[in-house]
Design an enzyme around this catalytic site. Structure first.
Site, short mmCIF file in Angstrom:
data_model
loop_
_atom_site.label_atom_id
_atom_site.label_comp_id
_atom_site.label_asym_id
_atom_site.label_seq_id
_atom_site.Cartn_x
_atom_site.Cartn_y
_atom_site.Cartn_z
N HIS A 126 -0.98 11.39 12.53
CA HIS A 126 -0.26 11.99 13.65
C HIS A 126 -1.17 12.84 14.53
O HIS A 126 -0.73 13.81 15.14
CB HIS A 126 0.91 12.84 13.13
CG HIS A 126 1.93 12.05 12.38
ND1 HIS A 126 2.84 12.64 11.52
CD2 HIS A 126 2.20 10.72 12.36
CE1 HIS A 126 3.61 11.70 11.00
NE2 HIS A 126 3.24 10.53 11.50
N GLU A 128 2.13 0.34 14.45
CA GLU A 128 0.84 0.98 14.19
C GLU A 128 -0.15 -0.09 13.74
O GLU A 128 0.17 -0.91 12.87
CB GLU A 128 1.00 2.07 13.12
CG GLU A 128 2.00 3.15 13.54
CD GLU A 128 2.28 4.18 12.46
OE1 GLU A 128 1.56 4.18 11.44
OE2 GLU A 128 3.21 4.97 12.63
N GLU A 152 3.58 0.83 5.59
CA GLU A 152 2.49 1.37 6.40
C GLU A 152 1.41 2.03 5.54
O GLU A 152 1.21 3.25 5.61
CB GLU A 152 3.03 2.36 7.43
CG GLU A 152 3.99 3.42 6.89
CD GLU A 152 4.44 4.39 7.96
OE1 GLU A 152 3.56 4.99 8.62
OE2 GLU A 152 5.65 4.53 8.14
#
Length: 400
Positions: free
Chosen positions: A230, A260, A356
């Site tokens: 982030h 992503e 992820e």
């Protein structure tokens, strides 16, 4: 002038993300949980639960907002600065409180809940200051935490929610392709991020001409900035051989989706390719594990073993995935549906979850940087459906 503590101001046409029947079904599920817990009225203060049960996503700016649900009523409580917008964008009734006197917010709430009731609250959101005012103005006989029950309800998506999430995933892909086309040596992270954001906002407006548009954004990181998932966008200039992280986050009516991907500028060295391909393999393996009956902890431990066999587990920095739905960087998600060792939730059809995996190799080591792939999957009766379309891996993502 007689200035009221609160009033009703309803004007304009109501436009909601879902049909009224969708919200009534959600409220019916909530009321069943209230009845089981012996709760007379629920007071919601979080953005996610207010949006989930009413469709209205507030902008606080230091002011409190609420949704009150009783066995017969559903009423949003909003500040006068918003005029009739909360009613136009919300299901059920709406009361506007004024700032002529302190705590008119609580007087408006009391007009719906009454006093000396068993009250359902969100213990993970109500502040200490507001909890004290709740006691003063509502005088509940008891407060009971309804947040875990609402989280369990939100984890199971309706067909209408899945349809919206599917659209969001497609918009995230649009942003990904726009970013890929912008990547080249000499451009800044911020330039690439703006291209992805603009493409997604235009696509959302095309697909949802009556929606509210806000808070679609991109995190695009390069070089050392890829070490955290982030990390904000900067003005760093891209250089040949840089590792990149593409992160697109479109918002549609309070529902975030995400894409992503790992990329490289122009070329990728052998050490980096080896790490990248190992993370891609974990990503593919992890997606194959997401099926009904599997627990979040079991999936996590299985991927842990995959990385441990390759001496890479020490480079993992967070869990392998999380729920999607009413989700945001500033109002949370369903913590009970995260791929971590301490979450024993069992996957069921209708849940939506990401895969992820991320590895962060420290600076100074071969292959340094952060590697992350991210797909959104809908759990089906016999497996899952991947609703992310943008390709992953070195064959498509060495660009510029």
């Amino acid at each position: 002038m007689d200035r009221p503590a609160f009033y009703r101001f309803h004007q304009g046409e109501r436009i909601l993300p879902f049909a009224a029947s969708e919200y009534e079904a959600r409220l019916a599920g909530l009321r069943a949980a209230m009845s089981q817990a012996g709760i007379d009225a629920c007071l919601f203060t979080s953005m996610h639960n207010i949006a989930y049960y009413s469709g209205f996503l507030y902008c606080a700016f230091g002011r409190p907002y609420a949704l009150v649900v009783t066995p017969s009523d559903s009423v949003t409580i909003s500040a006068g600065i918003d005029a009739a917008q909360p009613w136009r964008r919300g299901h059920g009734d709406n009361i506007t409180y004024t700032d002529w006197a302190r705590n008119n917010y609580w007087r408006a709430i009391a007009s719906v809940t009454g006093k000396r009731r068993v009250l359902g609250i969100e213990s993970d959101h109500l502040t200490l200051a507001q909890a004290a005012l709740l006691q003063d103005f509502l005088e509940p006989t008891e407060t009971r935490d309804i947040a875990p029950a609402t989280m369990r309800q939100r984890m199971h998506k309706s067909p209408a929610e899945i349809a919206l999430i599917r659209q969001g995933a497609a918009v995230a892909d649009v942003g990904g392709y726009a970013i890929r086309e912008t990547i080249r040596e000499g451009v800044r992270e911020i330039d690439v991020a703006m291209a992805g954001r603009d493409a997604m906002e235009l696509e959302i407006a095309r697909r949802f001409p009556d929606a509210e548009y806000r808070d679609t954004w991109v995190w695009f990181q390069s070089g050392i900035n890829t070490d955290g998932a982030h990390n904000p966008v900067t003005g760093r200039v891209l250089q040949r051989g840089d590792i990149l992280s593409l992160n697109t986050f479109p918002m549609i009516s309070g529902y975030y989706t995400a894409l992503e991907r790992t990329l490289f500028v122009g070329e990728v060295d052998d050490a980096s390719r080896a790490i990248w391909e190992a993370n891609v393999a974990a990503h593919e393996y992890g997606m194959s594990l997401l099926k009904p009956g599997a627990s979040c902890a079991e999936v996590t431990e299985t991927i842990n073993a995959f990385f441990a066999e390759r001496d890479l587990l020490q480079y993992r920095t967070f869990g392998y995935g999380h729920s999607f739905g009413v989700l945001s960087h500033y109002y949370g998600r369903e913590a009970g549906l995260e791929l971590r060792e301490d979450i024993d939730t069992v996957l069921e059809p209708g849940m939506v979850i990401s895969m992820e995996p991320m590895l962060t190799i420290p600076e100074g080591q071969p292959g340094a940087g952060g590697y992350r792939e991210h797909d959104i999957l809908v759990i089906t009766e016999d497996g899952n459906e991947d609703i992310t379309g943008y390709p992953y891996g070195p064959e498509f993502n060495v660009v510029g």
